[in-house]
Design a protein around this motif. Structure first.
Motif, PDB file in Angstrom:
ATOM      1  N   GLU A  21      19.903 -18.911  -9.782  1.00 22.69           N
ATOM      2  CA  GLU A  21      20.260 -19.521 -11.067  1.00 22.69           C
ATOM      3  C   GLU A  21      19.173 -19.353 -12.130  1.00 22.69           C
ATOM      4  O   GLU A  21      19.464 -19.265 -13.312  1.00 22.69           O
ATOM      5  N   GLN A  22      17.913 -19.321 -11.696  1.00 18.30           N
ATOM      6  CA  GLN A  22      16.811 -19.236 -12.655  1.00 18.30           C
ATOM      7  C   GLN A  22      16.698 -17.845 -13.271  1.00 18.30           C
ATOM      8  O   GLN A  22      16.501 -17.704 -14.485  1.00 18.30           O
ATOM      9  N   THR A  23      16.840 -16.814 -12.452  1.00 18.38           N
ATOM     10  CA  THR A  23      16.608 -15.443 -12.924  1.00 18.38           C
ATOM     11  C   THR A  23      17.889 -14.654 -13.150  1.00 18.38           C
ATOM     12  O   THR A  23      17.856 -13.592 -13.796  1.00 18.38           O
ATOM     13  N   LEU A  24      19.012 -15.134 -12.601  1.00 24.90           N
ATOM     14  CA  LEU A  24      20.293 -14.429 -12.603  1.00 24.90           C
ATOM     15  C   LEU A  24      20.232 -13.103 -11.832  1.00 24.90           C
ATOM     16  O   LEU A  24      21.109 -12.256 -11.968  1.00 24.90           O
ATOM     17  N   LYS A  25      19.185 -12.946 -11.027  1.00 23.91           N
ATOM     18  CA  LYS A  25      19.145 -11.803 -10.114  1.00 23.91           C
ATOM     19  C   LYS A  25      20.143 -12.054  -8.980  1.00 23.91           C
ATOM     20  O   LYS A  25      20.308 -13.199  -8.536  1.00 23.91           O
ATOM     21  N   ALA A  35      36.766  -3.063  -6.414  1.00 25.81           N
ATOM     22  CA  ALA A  35      35.538  -2.899  -7.184  1.00 25.81           C
ATOM     23  C   ALA A  35      35.628  -3.525  -8.565  1.00 25.81           C
ATOM     24  O   ALA A  35      34.676  -4.167  -9.040  1.00 25.81           O
ATOM     25  N   GLU A  36      36.766  -3.356  -9.222  1.00 27.17           N
ATOM     26  CA  GLU A  36      36.912  -3.888 -10.585  1.00 27.17           C
ATOM     27  C   GLU A  36      36.761  -5.400 -10.611  1.00 27.17           C
ATOM     28  O   GLU A  36      36.142  -5.962 -11.528  1.00 27.17           O
ATOM     29  N   ALA A  37      37.311  -6.082  -9.613  1.00 27.69           N
ATOM     30  CA  ALA A  37      37.212  -7.541  -9.559  1.00 27.69           C
ATOM     31  C   ALA A  37      35.773  -7.984  -9.324  1.00 27.69           C
ATOM     32  O   ALA A  37      35.306  -8.961  -9.932  1.00 27.69           O
ATOM     33  N   ILE A  38      35.063  -7.269  -8.451  1.00 22.83           N
ATOM     34  CA  ILE A  38      33.664  -7.608  -8.182  1.00 22.83           C
ATOM     35  C   ILE A  38      32.830  -7.409  -9.443  1.00 22.83           C
ATOM     36  O   ILE A  38      32.034  -8.281  -9.836  1.00 22.83           O
ATOM     37  N   ILE A  39      33.003  -6.279 -10.094  1.00 15.24           N
ATOM     38  CA  ILE A  39      32.229  -5.972 -11.299  1.00 15.24           C
ATOM     39  C   ILE A  39      32.547  -6.957 -12.412  1.00 15.24           C
ATOM     40  O   ILE A  39      31.653  -7.381 -13.159  1.00 15.24           O
ATOM     41  N   ALA A  40      33.806  -7.379 -12.509  1.00 10.91           N
ATOM     42  CA  ALA A  40      34.188  -8.361 -13.532  1.00 10.91           C
ATOM     43  C   ALA A  40      33.468  -9.687 -13.320  1.00 10.91           C
ATOM     44  O   ALA A  40      33.004 -10.315 -14.284  1.00 10.91           O
ATOM     45  N   ASN A  46      26.940 -12.702 -16.045  1.00 11.04           N
ATOM     46  CA  ASN A  46      25.770 -12.063 -16.654  1.00 11.04           C
ATOM     47  C   ASN A  46      24.657 -11.826 -15.624  1.00 11.04           C
ATOM     48  O   ASN A  46      23.477 -12.073 -15.885  1.00 11.04           O
ATOM     49  N   LEU A  47      25.057 -11.325 -14.450  1.00  7.29           N
ATOM     50  CA  LEU A  47      24.110 -11.175 -13.356  1.00  7.29           C
ATOM     51  C   LEU A  47      23.439  -9.802 -13.373  1.00  7.29           C
ATOM     52  O   LEU A  47      24.015  -8.814 -13.837  1.00  7.29           O
ATOM     53  N   LYS A  48      22.235  -9.782 -12.821  1.00  4.53           N
ATOM     54  CA  LYS A  48      21.480  -8.532 -12.653  1.00  4.53           C
ATOM     55  C   LYS A  48      21.443  -8.230 -11.160  1.00  4.53           C
ATOM     56  O   LYS A  48      20.623  -8.798 -10.426  1.00  4.53           O
ATOM     57  N   ALA A  67      31.059   2.299  -6.348  1.00  9.14           N
ATOM     58  CA  ALA A  67      31.482   1.820  -7.669  1.00  9.14           C
ATOM     59  C   ALA A  67      30.585   0.694  -8.163  1.00  9.14           C
ATOM     60  O   ALA A  67      30.199   0.662  -9.345  1.00  9.14           O
ATOM     61  N   VAL A  68      30.232  -0.222  -7.260  1.00  9.30           N
ATOM     62  CA  VAL A  68      29.357  -1.331  -7.665  1.00  9.30           C
ATOM     63  C   VAL A  68      27.955  -0.811  -7.959  1.00  9.30           C
ATOM     64  O   VAL A  68      27.302  -1.248  -8.914  1.00  9.30           O
ATOM     65  N   GLN A  69      27.499   0.148  -7.168  1.00 11.30           N
ATOM     66  CA  GLN A  69      26.179   0.716  -7.429  1.00 11.30           C
ATOM     67  C   GLN A  69      26.141   1.432  -8.776  1.00 11.30           C
ATOM     68  O   GLN A  69      25.181   1.288  -9.554  1.00 11.30           O
ATOM     69  N   GLN A  70      27.183   2.187  -9.085  1.00  7.66           N
ATOM     70  CA  GLN A  70      27.230   2.899 -10.359  1.00  7.66           C
ATOM     71  C   GLN A  70      27.252   1.941 -11.545  1.00  7.66           C
ATOM     72  O   GLN A  70      26.680   2.216 -12.597  1.00  7.66           O
ATOM     73  N   ALA A  71      27.902   0.780 -11.363  1.00  6.94           N
ATOM     74  CA  ALA A  71      28.006  -0.200 -12.448  1.00  6.94           C
ATOM     75  C   ALA A  71      26.727  -1.012 -12.631  1.00  6.94           C
ATOM     76  O   ALA A  71      26.475  -1.538 -13.726  1.00  6.94           O
ATOM     77  N   THR A  72      25.914  -1.123 -11.579  1.00  9.02           N
ATOM     78  CA  THR A  72      24.781  -2.045 -11.622  1.00  9.02           C
ATOM     79  C   THR A  72      23.421  -1.389 -11.401  1.00  9.02           C
ATOM     80  O   THR A  72      22.390  -1.986 -11.747  1.00  9.02           O
TER      81      THR A  72
END
Length: 206
Positions: A21-25, A35-40, A46-48, A67-72
């Motif tokens: 919660e503190q860093t949003l990591k 993948a789309e639902a996870i990325i959404a 607003n996570l990193k 897909a998640v790796q490419q998005a993040t």
């Protein structure tokens, strides 16, 4: 530690997005599809995302890795004994269920008692072979993300290549049944449970 829970893919795999919660990591555990639902969800909070962690290498737990790796830009982590499942449709079983899923190789290989740091979160790696040779659980305080090692009143299948019933039972007894009764168990499929409930009600480990 905050946890977003999603059911993903055709087999209803439980995917967990854990974040500080503190860093949003954040870390995404078992992105097995959708993948789309996870990325959404990641964007909504607003996570990193720093890591994608696979509890094992079966297709229904890795299908959305790329897909998640490419998005993040996250690094992919898996136990070293399941690493080749990421790049082999035969080893990850996808070729047998009408797929042919292959992913990028892991960026980091895990071993028993490793610790994955995500902001203020520490996830301890417990190697629990039996469902697959490199199956793991992830422990943080009073939460165990169990992959397909332990389910509510059940255990993971051991009839796939690389599986071993005796090895899985020993993994559960040696690693998980030593934990406190109030540790919450978040399995790879199905509802939540707890170590105490499984200790008293799971016929496989009585």
């Amino acid at each position: 530690m905050k946890i977003i829970e999603l059911q993903v893919g055709q087999l209803g795999t439980n995917c967990y997005v854990v974040y500080c919660e503190q860093t949003l990591k954040a870390g995404v555990i078992d992105p097995g599809g959708s993948a789309e639902a996870i990325i959404a969800e990641i964007k909504k909070a607003n996570l990193k995302v720093e890591y994608i962690i696979n509890t094992h290498g079966h297709a229904d737990h890795i299908a959305a890795n790329d897909a998640v790796q490419q998005a993040t830009g996250a690094k992919i982590l898996i136990h070293h004994e399941d690493a080749d499942m990421l790049t082999s449709a035969q080893r990850n079983l996808s070729m047998f269920i009408g797929g042919g899923i292959v992913c990028q190789p892991a960026d980091q290989l895990l071993s028993h008692n490793d610790t994955v740091i995500i902001g203020s979160i520490e996830l301890k790696v417990l190697h629990t072979p039996g469902h697959t040779p490199g199956g793991i659980c992830l422990l943080s305080d009073k939460v165990l993300i169990a992959g397909d090692t332990l389910f509510a009143e059940s255990i993971g299948r051991t009839d796939f290549p690389g599986g071993s019933y005796n090895q899985l039972i020993n993994s559960i007894k040696d690693n998980l049944m030593k934990l406190a009764d109030d540790v919450e168990v978040l399995p790879g499929h199905g509802p939540k449970t707890s170590i105490g409930w499984e200790r008293n009600h799971n016929a496989f480990i009585q």
